[in-house]
Design an enzyme around this catalytic site. Structure first.
Site, PDB file in Angstrom:
ATOM      1  N   GLU A 212       0.776  -1.235   0.000  1.00  0.00           N
ATOM      2  CA  GLU A 212       0.000   0.000   0.000  1.00  0.00           C
ATOM      3  C   GLU A 212       0.814   1.296   0.000  1.00  0.00           C
ATOM      4  O   GLU A 212       0.746   2.086   0.952  1.00  0.00           O
ATOM      5  CB  GLU A 212      -0.973  -0.002   1.184  1.00  0.00           C
ATOM      6  CG  GLU A 212      -2.032  -1.086   1.069  1.00  0.00           C
ATOM      7  CD  GLU A 212      -3.102  -1.002   2.149  1.00  0.00           C
ATOM      8  OE1 GLU A 212      -2.919  -0.245   3.124  1.00  0.00           O
ATOM      9  OE2 GLU A 212      -4.121  -1.694   1.999  1.00  0.00           O
TER      10      GLU A 212
ATOM     11  N   GLU B 285      -5.662  -7.691  -0.639  1.00  0.00           N
ATOM     12  CA  GLU B 285      -6.395  -7.476   0.608  1.00  0.00           C
ATOM     13  C   GLU B 285      -7.850  -7.149   0.315  1.00  0.00           C
ATOM     14  O   GLU B 285      -8.152  -6.352  -0.578  1.00  0.00           O
ATOM     15  CB  GLU B 285      -5.798  -6.312   1.425  1.00  0.00           C
ATOM     16  CG  GLU B 285      -4.477  -6.607   2.084  1.00  0.00           C
ATOM     17  CD  GLU B 285      -4.046  -5.473   3.019  1.00  0.00           C
ATOM     18  OE1 GLU B 285      -4.928  -4.680   3.431  1.00  0.00           O
ATOM     19  OE2 GLU B 285      -2.841  -5.380   3.318  1.00  0.00           O
TER      20      GLU B 285
END
Length: 342
Positions: free
Chosen positions: A147, A260
């Site tokens: 991320e 995710e």
């Protein structure tokens, strides 16, 4: 690709997703100088055995860059590297593949990649050293970074390409999972959030000498797509995001992996989870698979998205995930995580 009809009128299901699994959180916990099994931990065999027994075939394994490489540009810490290798051995012992995930959000000691001393070359050096240790090991993929955020897409692309070049320079032909910036969200893939261009435009500039990579996306079902709320009031937006990146992947001849996603254990969220998995199952021509967030021996039981079993009982989300696994079959060559040399 939903289904293919034969001339006789029968229906063949779409090809199955290659990989379906879970993130086993724990090794990314704590500060860089934390003590193992006090401040952070790697997965236990009991936990690994549980998810393998449910039919999952991949683990995304988060860890901390600073702990593995305490000084930029210098060798990896031998003790921590051995712990990482032991965890990979354990996961593979139970028949599952592994995604190595430096869970750092494109930072090192709170300094963003691209800013001295955390230069693109320092990031590339880290990946060169790590890639050597797992070079061409079957069933091991390299997730470049968890991320990235607050870094413009062109700057992140330059760092990613530096790391990719370093990995290939040491002779590693492992699959590389490339995220975008802005938390690599599927819903915002085509939006220029930070200036400099959208992921969907800029990240087409990925350069891999052996063309063996996939894009990693994350997507949650709450309204702000953060995964921090126990509600799924953003399910429709999340599905649109997943559909949009599916079209983007297909249009550009790319592959994707959902690194995710997760939901709380209420009826609305469980229904959204079922729909979400269905979208990916229907488009397995471009999706390699998914890893649910999250589980792990130390994952708090009160955390809404948690699927770590307690007292021998499956979490409600786990039951939906199991339904979405499909029939376990041998993986075709197209699912390989290491590209064979020609």
């Amino acid at each position: 690709m939903l289904a293919l009809a034969t001339q006789a009128g029968s229906v063949l299901a779409a090809p199955q997703l290659c990989y379906r699994g879970v993130n086993l959180s724990g090794a990314e916990y704590g500060e860089r100088d934390g003590a193992v099994n006090v401040n952070y931990t790697y997965p236990s065999e009991e936990t690994v055995r549980y998810f393998a027994g449910k039919g999952m075939n991949i683990i995304r394994l988060p860890f901390r860059w600073e702990r593995l490489q305490p000084t930029l540009g210098q060798p990896l810490n031998g003790d921590e590297l051995q712990r990482l290798k032991d965890a990979v051995d354990l996961i593979q012992k139970h028949g599952m593949a592994v995604i190595l995930d430096p869970h750092n959000y494109a930072d090192y000691d709170k300094t963003q990649i691209g800013q001295a001393p955390v230069t693109d070359l320092a990031f590339g050096d880290f990946w060169a050293r790590l890639a050597v240790e797992f070079s061409n090991r079957k069933g091991v993929a390299f997730g470049l970074m968890n991320e990235p955020h607050d870094i413009k897409a062109p700057d992140w692309l330059e760092a990613a390409n530096t790391a990719i070049r370093s990995i290939r320079t040491v002779g590693a032909h492992n699959l590389i999972l490339v995220p975008g910036t802005n938390w690599t969200g599927a819903h915002s893939w085509s939006t220029d959030v930070l200036g400099g261009g959208a992921n969907g435009t800029v990240m087409l500039g990925v350069k891999d000498p052996i063309d063996f990579y996939a894009f990693e996306f994350h997507q949650y079902l709450d309204a702000d797509s953060s995964g921090t709320h126990p509600v799924c009031d953003g399910t429709e937006n999340a599905k649109r995001g997943l559909s949009d990146v599916t079209d983007w992947l297909r249009k550009n001849g790319k592959r994707g992996f959902l690194g995710e996603f997760g939901v709380a254990a209420n009826d609305t969220c469980l229904d959204g989870l079922k729909q979400f998995i269905g979208v990916m199952n229907a488009d397995s021509d471009v999706w390699l698979g998914w890893s649910y967030w999250a589980a792990g021996d130390w994952w708090p039981p009160e955390e809404p998205l948690n699927v770590q079993p307690r007292n021998g009982r499956d979490k409600p989300q786990m039951k939906v995930l199991i339904e979405g696994l499909g029939k376990k079959t041998p993986l075709p060559p197209s699912c390989a995580l290491v590209k064979s040399a020609k």
